[in-house]
Structures are given as structure tokens and as C-alpha cells.
Scaffold this active site. Sequence first.
Site, short mmCIF file in Angstrom:
data_model
loop_
_atom_site.label_atom_id
_atom_site.label_comp_id
_atom_site.label_asym_id
_atom_site.label_seq_id
_atom_site.Cartn_x
_atom_site.Cartn_y
_atom_site.Cartn_z
N ASP A 131 -50.03 -3.92 120.77
CA ASP A 131 -51.43 -3.56 120.64
C ASP A 131 -52.12 -4.35 119.52
O ASP A 131 -52.92 -3.79 118.78
CB ASP A 131 -51.56 -2.05 120.38
CG ASP A 131 -52.81 -1.49 121.06
OD1 ASP A 131 -53.29 -2.12 122.00
OD2 ASP A 131 -53.29 -0.43 120.62
N CYS A 188 -54.26 0.32 148.94
CA CYS A 188 -54.73 1.46 148.12
C CYS A 188 -55.94 1.06 147.28
O CYS A 188 -56.02 -0.07 146.80
CB CYS A 188 -53.58 1.91 147.21
SG CYS A 188 -54.03 3.23 146.08
N CYS A 195 -62.65 6.45 139.66
CA CYS A 195 -63.30 6.14 138.38
C CYS A 195 -64.71 6.74 138.38
O CYS A 195 -65.50 6.44 139.27
CB CYS A 195 -63.36 4.63 138.16
SG CYS A 195 -64.36 4.21 136.72
N CYS A 237 -59.56 8.14 128.57
CA CYS A 237 -59.88 8.61 129.93
C CYS A 237 -58.67 8.27 130.79
O CYS A 237 -58.14 7.16 130.71
CB CYS A 237 -61.14 7.90 130.43
SG CYS A 237 -61.46 8.15 132.20
N CYS A 240 -58.28 6.84 136.22
CA CYS A 240 -57.70 5.81 137.10
C CYS A 240 -56.18 5.84 137.06
O CYS A 240 -55.53 5.22 137.90
CB CYS A 240 -58.25 4.42 136.77
SG CYS A 240 -58.11 3.95 135.04
#
Length: 367
Positions: A131, A188, A195, A237, A240
Site C-alpha cells: 500500500d 458476469c 455499484c 465501501c 462491488c
Amino acid sequence: MEDINIINYFLENDIDIPNGMSVSVVDLPSEVDKSFEIEKVKQEKRHANMKFTFSNPNYSGLGDKFDWALSCIVISYSYLLNNQSNISYSPGEGSIASFAKEDYYLPLKNFIDEIKFHFELKNLKTTEFIDSPQHYDRLFFENSGLGWQGKSTMMLSPGIGPWQLIGNIYVEKKFSKEKQNTYSCGSCNLCQISCPTGALDESYKLDSNKCISYWLQSPEIIPHDMRSKIGNRFYGCDECLLSCPPGQNKNINIRKNESVNLIEILNTDSDSLVEKFNWFYIPKRNGDYLKRNALIALANNPVEKSKEIFLKMLNSDSEMIRLYSIWALWKIDEFESISEFFLIENENSNLVLDEYQRLNKMIYSNK
Ligand code: B12
Ligand code: SF4
Ligand code: SF4
């Protein structure tokens, strides 16, 4: 002598692979270079002005960073280990995305440190990235055979889906090549249609300007339409990810997300919030941004006491908190109570005044 397979190498050298970790490797030099793709996102302004890997795409996206590196070990941590019962949210509760329920980067970092230490004892060079703005962590994932990039842009693996964090460690040692796979999302498109903001309308391309996860970490003023779409999300979030079929076996019994009591968050001082959620990315390490998120989430998922706390927050020293408190009162249909408790004439921030006047105008133009 033939190069050894990475897993066998770990076994022979007593490096235990902790539960949830997957390990693979790519041969270097690799000729993998994602600089162009990262730069393209920047040119198309889909990066929402974020710095991170976008600060220096020529470096972060480059696979062959070090002359001395002969391999890059790719490690992914599937953080949803303990199945817990599902919850749905009650009024006043805000959600934390699963990856941030606790500091899941820590086990990944610890494992990478252990590997680094092992090679250092053998006088072999290593450089690790987790990260970091200097490294695009998804760089080698597909080449390592661990999985594929989904239409949500998440890296997916069989049986794990998107529920994994990725780290990389460059090492001065060769291993045998890993098998390449030809996985794909097929037809898919569930992440795209689940979203809430249309941020994934274009397959494999995320528009961060529309991504809730981005806005909850952003120091910018959050646009009005986005504030409503944030729903009760307090940090991150998962929409997705939750919809993604390859991750469903992890989904079914897991506690959907961690929840926080939003009123409690608003009643906590900002420094204590930064301490409490120290593994979150918080702009400028200023806890007022978490209070902003809580104000939005509570206005979207209010309880009876919401009005009282929003009115109290109007007296905050922070212009950001005052601005979002005004919006929050508007959102719960209590805009008119502002003038009873707050002298708008005394407001000295143009940002707050603009917010008040804009909402005021909207109300009167709708009457
Ligand atoms: C900036 C950032 C964000 C931004 C932007 C995300 C993004 N997709 O770029 C924001 C704040 C929105 C974000 C959100 C999240 N993030 Co984030 N983030 C990062 C960070 C720091 C840099 C990512 C980056 O460089 N993006 C640049 C763009 C160019 O990358 P890309 O979207 O993958 O682009 C590729 C595709 O478009 C592909 N492509 C283009 N066209 C086509 C066509 C086809 C057919 C194919 C196959 C591919 C393809 O080419 C591009 C280059 O490879 C990384 C850590 C790091 N240092 O790498 C973590 C990272 C990507 N995030 C991570 C996580 C967990 C999340 C969240 C799930 C957190 C959450 N629950 O809220 C969400 C997921 C949102 C999403 N759908 O991506 C993990 C993802 C792990 C995984 N399994 O993939 C990472 C890798 C951190 C880590 N070390 O584990 N994040
Ligand atoms: S994190 Fe949320 S807003 Fe962002 S792309 Fe995924 S579902 Fe959409
Ligand atoms: S939801 Fe479907 S299309 Fe989206 S990443 Fe998962 S498998 Fe791919």
C-alpha cells in the site's frame, strides 16, 4: 542447479505460511510495466486528484525497478477468516468496510517482515511494498498465477474472490516459474450493476470521482448527490465486493460489515477518533474528517436524537463540521430549525455561508 518452487523453499527453510496467506512469485526482469495505464487514468481525470501511485506512475507502475532483483514474491492475505453471523443495520449505525474492520495490513506486514528477515540473514537484498505510493500492488498478481483482475478492478482468486489485500517483496533470488492461469469474469457484471454510483460503468475501469470509498477518504468537499449515495457508510465501501460471485463462499456467513454508533462518534473528540481508528487513511490525520463521515451517514440513517446532535454540532469550531451539520439538518427535513439555534449572520466562513444559502434557495425554489 534447478530453481526451487517458492512453497517448497518456504517449507525447507521453516517459514510457516500463516492461515489466510497465499504466496506466489514472478521471475524478474519481467517487462511488466503499468505506468502507461496509471498515467492514462490520470490523463482521463479518473483518479480524482489522488496522489498515491498517481504521483509518479513511471515508477509505481514499473515492474523492473531494481537491477539486483531476480524475483518478486507476491503475497495476498484473505482477511475474512472468521465467519460471524450476518447483521443488518439499525438506525444510527454506520458501516465500516470489511478490509478496515481492524488493521488487516498488520498480519500481511508481519509475514513480509519475517520473509525479509530470512533473506537478510542469507545476505540477499530485498525491498517490500504494501500500500505504498511507490508501488502499484496489483502489478504482478496475474503473472504470479494467483488470480485475475475483475471488472470491479479488484484482483480476484478462486475461492477468495476480491477479499484480499496484496503485498510484494522483491528478492535477490530465483525461484521456479509459477503456472499461468486463464481465469476471467466471463459474462458476469454484478459488481457493475451493484455499484450505487455508476463508478464501474466501464468494465475494468474505476472512476474514482464517483467512488464512495474515495470520497470517505477525501479532504475535498463531498458533492451533494454523492453525500446521499454514501448511505450509512462511515469508512470504505464493499458493494462491488459483496456482489462478486467468486467471493460468495466468504460472504454468506460473514458479518456483513462492522458497525459503529454514529452518535458516539460525533460525541468523541477528534484526536481520540484518530487514535481509535489509527489504521484508517484519514486526511491530514484530522479526526474531523471522520466526524464529517459520521454526520453524512447519520443524516442518511437517522435516529430520533439526530436533530439534537446536528444542532449541537453547528457550534463546532470546525467550519467543515458546521457545513455538514447544516446539510445534515436539511437532509432530515429540519433545515428551518437552524435559524432558531444558530445566528447565521455571525458565521464567518464563506464555505458554510454558501452551503446554507444554496440549501435555503433549493428549499424556497421547491415551494
Ligand atoms: C488509489 C487506491 C484506491 C482508490 C482508487 C482505486 C483504483 N481501482 O484505482 C480508491 C480510494 C477508490 C480505492 C478504493 C478501494 N481500495 Co484501494 N488502493 C489504491 C492504491 C493506493 C493504488 C491503486 C492504483 O494505483 N490504481 C491505478 C489504476 C490504474 O489501477 P487499476 O484500477 O487497477 O487499473 C488497471 C485496470 O484498469 C486495467 N485495465 C484497463 N483496461 C482493462 C481491460 C481488461 C480486459 C483488463 C483485464 C484490465 C484492464 O489496467 C490498469 C492497470 O493494470 C492501491 C495500493 C497500491 N499502492 O497499489 C490500493 C488497493 C488497490 N485498494 C485495495 C482495496 C482493498 C480497496 C477497496 C476494496 C477498499 C474498500 N472496501 O473501500 C476499494 C475498492 C474500490 C475498487 N473497486 O477498486 C486493495 C485491492 C486488493 C485487491 N484484491 O485488488 C489495494 C491493492 C491495496 C492493497 N495493498 O491490498 N483504492
Ligand atoms: S467501492 Fe463502492 S462506490 Fe466504489 S466502485 Fe465499489 S461499489 Fe462502487
Ligand atoms: S462481480 Fe463478476 S464481473 Fe465483477 S469482478 Fe466479480 S466476477 Fe468479475
